[in-house]
Structures are given as structure tokens and as C-alpha cells.
Design an enzyme around this catalytic site. Structure first.
Site, PDB file in Angstrom:
ATOM      1  N   SER A 205       3.630   7.400   7.367  1.00 42.90           N
ATOM      2  CA  SER A 205       4.228   6.194   5.615  1.00 42.90           C
ATOM      3  C   SER A 205       3.034   6.680   4.350  1.00 42.90           C
ATOM      4  O   SER A 205       4.099   7.941   4.871  1.00 42.90           O
ATOM      5  CB  SER A 205       3.514   4.983   6.509  1.00 42.90           C
ATOM      6  OG  SER A 205       3.833   3.835   5.837  1.00 42.90           O
TER       7      SER A 205
ATOM      8  N   HIS B 290       7.418  -0.004  12.864  1.00 46.12           N
ATOM      9  CA  HIS B 290       6.631   1.183  12.130  1.00 46.12           C
ATOM     10  C   HIS B 290       5.547   1.591  12.247  1.00 46.12           C
ATOM     11  O   HIS B 290       4.502   0.229  12.227  1.00 46.12           O
ATOM     12  CB  HIS B 290       6.096   0.427   9.994  1.00 46.12           C
ATOM     13  CG  HIS B 290       6.123   0.963   9.169  1.00 46.12           C
ATOM     14  ND1 HIS B 290       6.657   2.008   9.002  1.00 46.12           N
ATOM     15  CD2 HIS B 290       4.230   1.137   8.399  1.00 46.12           C
ATOM     16  CE1 HIS B 290       6.080   2.237   8.060  1.00 46.12           C
ATOM     17  NE2 HIS B 290       4.464   1.986   7.766  1.00 46.12           N
TER      18      HIS B 290
ATOM     19  N   LYS C 218       4.072  10.316   2.535  1.00 48.41           N
ATOM     20  CA  LYS C 218       4.586  10.273   1.432  1.00 48.41           C
ATOM     21  C   LYS C 218       3.670  11.312   0.466  1.00 48.41           C
ATOM     22  O   LYS C 218       4.250  12.386  -0.117  1.00 48.41           O
ATOM     23  CB  LYS C 218       3.900   8.592   0.711  1.00 48.41           C
ATOM     24  CG  LYS C 218       4.906   7.851   0.708  1.00 48.41           C
ATOM     25  CD  LYS C 218       4.917   6.743   0.149  1.00 48.41           C
ATOM     26  CE  LYS C 218       5.120   5.460  -0.061  1.00 48.41           C
ATOM     27  NZ  LYS C 218       5.893   4.832   1.607  1.00 48.41           N
TER      28      LYS C 218
HETATM   29  C1  GCU Z   1       3.149  -0.887   2.470  1.00 46.02           C
HETATM   30  C2  GCU Z   1       3.662  -0.007   1.235  1.00 46.02           C
HETATM   31  C3  GCU Z   1       5.110   1.184   1.822  1.00 46.02           C
HETATM   32  C4  GCU Z   1       4.196   2.443   3.001  1.00 46.02           C
HETATM   33  C5  GCU Z   1       3.327   1.132   3.833  1.00 46.02           C
HETATM   34  C6  GCU Z   1       2.393   2.066   4.769  1.00 46.02           C
HETATM   35  O1  GCU Z   1       4.279  -1.173   3.902  1.00 46.02           O
HETATM   36  O2  GCU Z   1       4.363  -0.915   0.365  1.00 46.02           O
HETATM   37  O3  GCU Z   1       5.400   2.100   0.724  1.00 46.02           O
HETATM   38  O4  GCU Z   1       4.745   3.207   3.458  1.00 46.02           O
HETATM   39  O5  GCU Z   1       2.404   0.282   3.809  1.00 46.02           O
HETATM   40  O6  GCU Z   1       1.445   2.902   4.742  1.00 46.02           O
HETATM   41  O7  GCU Z   1       2.197   1.258   6.598  1.00 46.02           O
END
Ligand code: GCU
Length: 417
Positions: free
Chosen positions: A252, A393, A256
Site C-alpha cells: 500500500s 487490501h 508506493k
Molecule cells: C489509504 C490511501 C491509499 C494507501 C492506503 C494504505 O487508503 O488512500 O493510497 O495505499 O491508505 O497505505 O493502506
């Protein structure tokens, strides 16, 4: 559209495929004057321009002070038997500045107790403290960030809550990784930079190394990526670690950071990127799930200041997920999605992974070689790999099983050496 009714999905985003406006992906193999890149050499030259575009528009630039910083690690525990004899545990303190009060990163490294020769290692940042990744009483507990009690209150550092020890074991699968012959190294991301709009006190590497005026301000994602590189500086000094086989993984927001770390640091030999979504492996250009407005609203401090200019112009930003992944070529790359994680846009993640095949081909490597997303729980593994697993997720045993298979495929199983 059934999936859109999933209560766990953030609202205010498009989850309807029929509402996705037509889009054209950026083509990393096109030169600025419309020519075609056909050689590795030409691609290596074009790469620098893409890195600059990412710095200017998304992540920011690492300030010179951070760029020239050299670590002086302090090994506080070395090769201690752990996890019922399965592992050797090493813990290292890595100050991230030259001042004694600057941010201090704690690195935890497990190596398989039985190993022949140098060990390939999978490195990743963790969300909640090193002591959460395994139920091991020997992992040193360190302070962690907690959100303010009320909305708008700054985050603060609190002592580790012992009831959380091992609470992320299922996301980390440390024992599975060790049994497959790999080492695993991790750092708590909050040691590098707090993940909050506001926080108490002066912490983090962005405060320690302010951006140079006139240069793109660095965001937290860039700071975390920089921290991954500093962790690697240490791993390269460890005589048991195979310096040619350090892979990185992240989930997540940490995915990134992982994607960007790999794009900017060639020492990472492979990338295992889990649901890094928008800002990572997914496509801004696909109006599905999260978008730039959402990212900018909730997490402005992740990005460089200019990212805000792209709110509402997701189709115009001069970089995208497929280009970010292209910067990882020709290194082995695994892109993972989850079926119920629509906010990350699994289709966008797949299309990015598919698109980089042309860059890998320049190097004589094999991309996904498929046009459409494979069925759920049916990984496709070439030098670029992809799966969409069932579930939400998360990082699961299924994800790790595939990552280990992929590493074995690309580097040869450490158990067979
Ligand atoms: C939020 C965010 C996402 C990210 C996520 C995470 O939902 O909007 O872009 O990937 O957190 O880090 O779990």
C-alpha cells in the site's frame, strides 16, 4: 455493480467500470520528439528524464544533505539464535543524521540459522513497529506513532504496547520466508518519517534535511524510500547477506515508497509490490478507485507540493504507474492486487504490469505476455509477475508463497545451493 456495495470501500470514488473515461497510457518508449526508443542504451538515457518528472510532480527531490549522508550503524545484537532455532537475529541502530538527537532507525534482520553461503534477503518497511512482525520476545520494542485522540490533534510517540507483539505476523510470514532459505529485514517506517499531517515535536528526516529552496519539496514517500536505501547501506556491510540478491517489498503506501525506492536505487535486485495502488503501481489515468484529489486531501505530506496542481487533472499528470514500474526494468518485478481492494484499482495495477513488458523486452526479459487480467488466485510469472488474489487490501500467506516461488524462479532456490 455489486462490488461497489462492499461496505469496507472508501466512498466518494468511482467503482463503476462503465464510468471510466477512455484513456491513453503514457508511452515510456516514446522520446520527447516523438521518436521510438528501441535500445537499452536509449532507454537508459530516457530514464533520467522520467525520474526528474516524478521528482517534480509526485515525490520531490532528496535534499543534498540527505543525499550525501553516510550511515554509521551500531550493531546492538548479532546473530542471536531466535524463533526456536529457525533464525539468527541481528538488530542494528542506524542514526539518520550526524547529530545525537536526530532520527534513529532500528533495523531487524533474521537470517535462516542454516544457510550455505550468502543469503538473499527481502527488505521491507513495517507499519507498526519491528516487534509486531513476529512473536519473538527478543525483538527490541521501540516507540511508535499514535494518532491524536481527537480529529486534528497531532500524532505523538508512545512506548510500544506489548500486547501488539507479533500482531503483524500474518502480514510478514517471517517463518515461511526463513524456511524457504531467505532472510528478512525490516524497519518501522515511523522511525524515518512520521505518517501524519501534524505531529508533536521535531522528528523525521524531512525536518533534519529541509528541502533546498527552488527544489521540489520532498514528501514522506520519498523520505521512506530514502530510508530503505539507508537500510540497504547496512545490509551491504553484513557478511552473510548476498549483496546481489536484496529484494524489497511493501504494502500500500509502503508499496508506493518501495516502487519509488526501486526506481531510484539500482541496488534493489527485485521488487515485490503489494497493492501499491494510486501513486504506486496503479494508473492515475484510469478514473477508478482512489484519485489524486483523494490522495491530496488525506495525505498531502506524502507528496511534493506540486502534486496538488494535478487535483482534478489525473489524465494530465506527466507520469504514471506504468512508467514508475518501467523504471524498475530489467529487475524481477512482482505486482500483486486483491480482488476486493477496488480503491487501489486492480485493473490499473494489472495494466501497468502488462505495459512494462515492452521495456523488459528491450533487455531480453519476459513481461506478462497476456492481454487480460488472469483469473483470481492464478499467478502469472515471467520476469514480470502478477496476481490478483481473493480477499481484501492486505498481505497474506498466499502473497508470500507466490513471492518466494518467484524469487526461486528468478535467482534459484537458496535451499538448492
Ligand atoms: C489509504 C490511501 C491509499 C494507501 C492506503 C494504505 O487508503 O488512500 O493510497 O495505499 O491508505 O497505505 O493502506
Amino acid at each position: 455493480f455489486l462490488l461497489a456495495q462492499n461496505a469496507s470501500l472508501p466512498s466518494g470514488a468511482n467503482y463503476d467500470e462503465t464510468k471510466v473515461a477512455p484513456y491513453v497510457l503514457l508511452d515510456p518508449l516514446k522520446t520527447t520528439n516523438g521518436g521510438e526508443i528501441t535500445t537499452v542504451r536509449a532507454w537508459e538515457q530516457a530514464r533520467g528524464r522520467w525520474i526528474s518528472l516524478f521528482e517534480e510532480n509526485v515525490f520531490g527531490t532528496v535534499p543534498p544533505g540527505a543525499r550525501s549522508f553516510r550511515i554509521h550503524p551500531r550493531v546492538t545484537e548479532s546473530d542471536a539464535p531466535a524463533l526456536d532455532g529457525l533464525a539468527l537475529r541481528t538488530q542494528v541502530e542506524i542514526p539518520l543524521t550526524t547529530t545525537p538527537i536526530g532520527p534513529l532507525m532500528h533495523l531487524l534482520l533474521y537470517l535462516p540459522a542454516k544457510h550455505a553461503g550468502k543469503v538473499p534477503v527481502i527488505l521491507g518497511l513495517n507499519f507498526a513497529g519491528n516487534a509486531t512482525v513476529a512473536s519473538d520476545p527478543g525483538i527490541r520494542p521501540t516507540d511508535v506513532w499514535t494518532p491524536g485522540a481527537k480529529r486534528g490533534e497531532p500524532a505523538r510517540l508512545v512506548p510500544f504496547d506489548e500486547s501488539k507483539r507479533g500482531s503483524q505476523s500474518s502480514e510478514w510470514q517471517v517463518e515461511r520466508v526463513l524456511r524457504a532459505g531467505y532472510g528478512v529485514a525490516t524497519v518501522y517506517y515511523g522511525d524515518i518519517e512520521p505518517d501524519a499531517k501534524t505531529f508533536e515535536g521535531t522528528h523525521g528526516v524531512r525536518a533534519a534535511y529541509p528541502s533546498t529552496p527552488g527544489q521540489p519539496t520532498w514528501g514522506a514517500l520519498s523520505a521512506w524510500a530514502w530510508g530503505l536505501s539507508r537500510a540497504t547501506d547496512y545490509l551491504l556491510t553484513n557478511r552473510h547477506v548476498n549483496s546481489k540478491e536484496i529484494a524489497i517489498t511493501g504494502h500500500s503506501r509502503l508499496g508506493k515508497a518501495t516502487d519509488w525506492a526501486a526506481a531510484t536505487d539500482p541496488r534493489f535486485a527485485a521488487v515485490l509490490s503489494t497493492e501499491s495502488g494510486k501513486g504506486g503501481q496503479s494508473l492515475y489515468r484510469r478514473n477508478f478507485g482512489e484519485n489524486i484529489a483523494h490522495l491530496q486531501h488525506s495525505f498531502p505530506y506524502w507528496f511534493t507540493a506540486k502534486f496538488a496542481d494535478w487535483v482534478g487533472h489525473d489524465d494530465m499528470i506527466p507520469v504514471d504507474g506504468n512508467v514508475l514500474l518501467a523504471l524498475i526494468a530489467p529487475r524481477p518485478l512482482y505486482v500483486a492486487s486483491a480482488q476486493d481492494d477496488l480503491y487501489s484499482d486492480p485493473e490499473g495495477e494489472f495494466e501497468s504490469a502488462r505495459d512494462v513488458g515492452s521495456i523488459y523486452a528491450l533487455f531480453g526479459k519476459h513481461g506478462l505476455g497476456i492481454d487480460r487480467r488472469p483469473p483470481v488466485n492464478e499467478p502469472v510469472m515471467h520476469d514480470v509477475a502478477y496476481h490478483i488474489r481473493s480477499g481484501k487490501h492486505d498481505v497474506t500467506a498466499f502473497d508470500w508463497e507466490q513471492y518466494l516461488k518467484f524469487m526461486d524462479q528468478e535467482f534459484g532456490s537458496p535451499l538448492a545451493r
